[in-house]
Design a protein around this motif. Sequence first.
Motif, mmCIF file in Angstrom:
data_model
loop_
_atom_site.group_PDB
_atom_site.id
_atom_site.type_symbol
_atom_site.label_atom_id
_atom_site.label_comp_id
_atom_site.label_asym_id
_atom_site.label_seq_id
_atom_site.Cartn_x
_atom_site.Cartn_y
_atom_site.Cartn_z
ATOM 1 N N SER A 197 46.945 -65.985 10.471
ATOM 2 C CA SER A 197 45.887 -66.990 10.635
ATOM 3 C C SER A 197 44.534 -66.468 10.141
ATOM 4 O O SER A 197 43.741 -67.227 9.580
ATOM 5 C CB SER A 197 45.795 -67.449 12.093
ATOM 6 O OG SER A 197 45.724 -66.366 12.993
ATOM 7 N N ILE A 198 44.265 -65.169 10.297
ATOM 8 C CA ILE A 198 43.010 -64.611 9.784
ATOM 9 C C ILE A 198 43.027 -64.603 8.262
ATOM 10 O O ILE A 198 42.027 -64.945 7.611
ATOM 11 C CB ILE A 198 42.749 -63.202 10.353
ATOM 12 C CG1 ILE A 198 42.504 -63.278 11.864
ATOM 13 C CG2 ILE A 198 41.541 -62.558 9.657
ATOM 14 C CD1 ILE A 198 42.373 -61.929 12.544
ATOM 15 N N ARG A 199 44.155 -64.232 7.658
ATOM 16 C CA ARG A 199 44.248 -64.295 6.194
ATOM 17 C C ARG A 199 43.995 -65.721 5.695
ATOM 18 O O ARG A 199 43.311 -65.926 4.691
ATOM 19 C CB ARG A 199 45.612 -63.796 5.727
ATOM 20 C CG ARG A 199 45.783 -62.295 5.759
ATOM 21 C CD ARG A 199 47.031 -61.843 5.016
ATOM 22 N NE ARG A 199 47.093 -60.393 4.975
ATOM 23 C CZ ARG A 199 47.859 -59.634 5.753
ATOM 24 N NH1 ARG A 199 48.641 -60.217 6.666
ATOM 25 N NH2 ARG A 199 47.858 -58.326 5.656
ATOM 26 N N ALA A 200 44.553 -66.696 6.394
ATOM 27 C CA ALA A 200 44.346 -68.084 5.995
ATOM 28 C C ALA A 200 42.874 -68.462 6.077
ATOM 29 O O ALA A 200 42.326 -69.100 5.163
ATOM 30 C CB ALA A 200 45.189 -69.011 6.870
ATOM 31 N N LEU A 201 42.204 -68.071 7.156
ATOM 32 C CA LEU A 201 40.783 -68.379 7.307
ATOM 33 C C LEU A 201 39.940 -67.676 6.244
ATOM 34 O O LEU A 201 38.987 -68.256 5.711
ATOM 35 C CB LEU A 201 40.308 -67.984 8.708
ATOM 36 C CG LEU A 201 40.800 -68.904 9.834
ATOM 37 C CD1 LEU A 201 40.645 -68.226 11.187
ATOM 38 C CD2 LEU A 201 40.054 -70.236 9.815
ATOM 39 N N LEU A 202 40.284 -66.441 5.909
ATOM 40 C CA LEU A 202 39.549 -65.734 4.872
ATOM 41 C C LEU A 202 39.807 -66.339 3.497
ATOM 42 O O LEU A 202 38.910 -66.348 2.643
ATOM 43 C CB LEU A 202 39.910 -64.249 4.893
ATOM 44 C CG LEU A 202 39.404 -63.462 6.101
ATOM 45 C CD1 LEU A 202 39.937 -62.033 6.069
ATOM 46 C CD2 LEU A 202 37.879 -63.452 6.162
ATOM 47 N N CYS A 203 41.005 -66.845 3.273
ATOM 48 C CA CYS A 203 41.275 -67.559 2.017
ATOM 49 C C CYS A 203 40.380 -68.789 1.906
ATOM 50 O O CYS A 203 39.835 -69.080 0.832
ATOM 51 C CB CYS A 203 42.746 -67.966 1.936
ATOM 52 S SG CYS A 203 43.880 -66.636 1.483
ATOM 53 N N HIS A 204 40.225 -69.523 3.011
ATOM 54 C CA HIS A 204 39.307 -70.666 3.019
ATOM 55 C C HIS A 204 37.893 -70.211 2.664
ATOM 56 O O HIS A 204 37.221 -70.825 1.825
ATOM 57 C CB HIS A 204 39.285 -71.324 4.405
ATOM 58 C CG HIS A 204 40.472 -72.165 4.714
ATOM 59 N ND1 HIS A 204 40.780 -73.323 4.036
ATOM 60 C CD2 HIS A 204 41.444 -72.033 5.654
ATOM 61 C CE1 HIS A 204 41.872 -73.860 4.529
ATOM 62 N NE2 HIS A 204 42.304 -73.094 5.513
ATOM 63 N N ALA A 205 37.432 -69.146 3.309
ATOM 64 C CA ALA A 205 36.056 -68.696 3.132
ATOM 65 C C ALA A 205 35.801 -68.146 1.731
ATOM 66 O O ALA A 205 34.736 -68.371 1.141
ATOM 67 C CB ALA A 205 35.713 -67.643 4.175
ATOM 68 N N LEU A 206 36.771 -67.424 1.184
ATOM 69 C CA LEU A 206 36.607 -66.791 -0.114
ATOM 70 C C LEU A 206 36.973 -67.700 -1.280
ATOM 71 O O LEU A 206 36.701 -67.354 -2.433
ATOM 72 C CB LEU A 206 37.487 -65.533 -0.185
ATOM 73 C CG LEU A 206 37.047 -64.320 0.632
ATOM 74 C CD1 LEU A 206 38.185 -63.331 0.766
ATOM 75 C CD2 LEU A 206 35.859 -63.656 -0.035
ATOM 76 N N GLY A 207 37.619 -68.828 -0.969
ATOM 77 C CA GLY A 207 38.168 -69.641 -2.045
ATOM 78 C C GLY A 207 39.307 -68.913 -2.740
ATOM 79 O O GLY A 207 39.572 -69.106 -3.934
ATOM 80 N N LEU A 208 40.003 -68.066 -1.997
ATOM 81 C CA LEU A 208 41.073 -67.244 -2.549
ATOM 82 C C LEU A 208 42.377 -68.040 -2.590
ATOM 83 O O LEU A 208 42.732 -68.684 -1.597
ATOM 84 C CB LEU A 208 41.246 -65.998 -1.673
ATOM 85 C CG LEU A 208 42.093 -64.848 -2.200
ATOM 86 C CD1 LEU A 208 41.404 -64.187 -3.395
ATOM 87 C CD2 LEU A 208 42.323 -63.814 -1.096
ATOM 88 N N PRO A 209 43.107 -68.024 -3.704
ATOM 89 C CA PRO A 209 44.400 -68.714 -3.740
ATOM 90 C C PRO A 209 45.327 -68.175 -2.650
ATOM 91 O O PRO A 209 45.378 -66.950 -2.438
ATOM 92 C CB PRO A 209 44.948 -68.393 -5.132
ATOM 93 C CG PRO A 209 43.748 -68.032 -5.946
ATOM 94 C CD PRO A 209 42.792 -67.369 -4.986
ATOM 95 N N PRO A 210 46.050 -69.034 -1.943
ATOM 96 C CA PRO A 210 46.936 -68.558 -0.869
ATOM 97 C C PRO A 210 47.900 -67.468 -1.308
ATOM 98 O O PRO A 210 48.224 -66.574 -0.521
ATOM 99 C CB PRO A 210 47.676 -69.833 -0.452
ATOM 100 C CG PRO A 210 46.744 -70.941 -0.788
ATOM 101 C CD PRO A 210 46.037 -70.499 -2.039
ATOM 102 N N ALA A 211 48.339 -67.495 -2.554
ATOM 103 C CA ALA A 211 49.276 -66.480 -3.038
ATOM 104 C C ALA A 211 48.659 -65.085 -3.050
ATOM 105 O O ALA A 211 49.380 -64.082 -3.131
ATOM 106 C CB ALA A 211 49.763 -66.843 -4.443
#
Length: 202
Positions: free
Chosen positions: A152-166
């Motif tokens: 869940s933290i990785r998912a939230l950081l992906c949202h914040a960074l605009g990082l592709p989920p992969a």
Amino acid sequence: MELILVRHGDSEAAPGICIGHTDVALSADGFMAIQRLAAQWTQEAPRFLFTSDLRRAQQSAQVFAARFATEPLADPRLREVNLGEWDGRRWEQIAADDTARYRHWADNWVIQEAPGGESFSDVMRRTGAWLASLLGSTNENDCVLAMAHAGSIRALLCHALGLPPARAFALQLGHARASRIRYRLGQFEVSYTNASRFEADP
């Protein structure tokens, strides 16, 4: 709004066990690691203290709750990924006994759910909904602390960074480690990730 994300301490689960929604408790070492982290908190108490409703996160949150004399707010949207039928089993046994489904999931984990579980995209959706509701209920100078899980933290950081989920696993997240992001002027800034202490602004 400043959001500090903390991964719970190490759990009592044996190494190599698939742990998603399996509700295991903190280990003694995990509890002490969270205590050490909490002892380093020097700023004012956060406006909100959130936690996943799984036991290992709630027990970690209670350490901070005692320090702040507050009650944590449990939210299931902060849970670890649901690994369905595989939860609580050994990874090596899953790979041996359920080879075809395991390989398909391993190659497509972003969009492919575990049998009876969820995909990382599902985790992105529920954590994104939590983050959106948080932004709607906080002010620019508020600090929020959330106790959650690697997924869940990785998912939230992906949202914040605009990082592709992969690319989520490019983010290393150890137990009892903190990450801090800030939302201001309509965008996120990442201050630090996977820190063993709460770092001050430069």
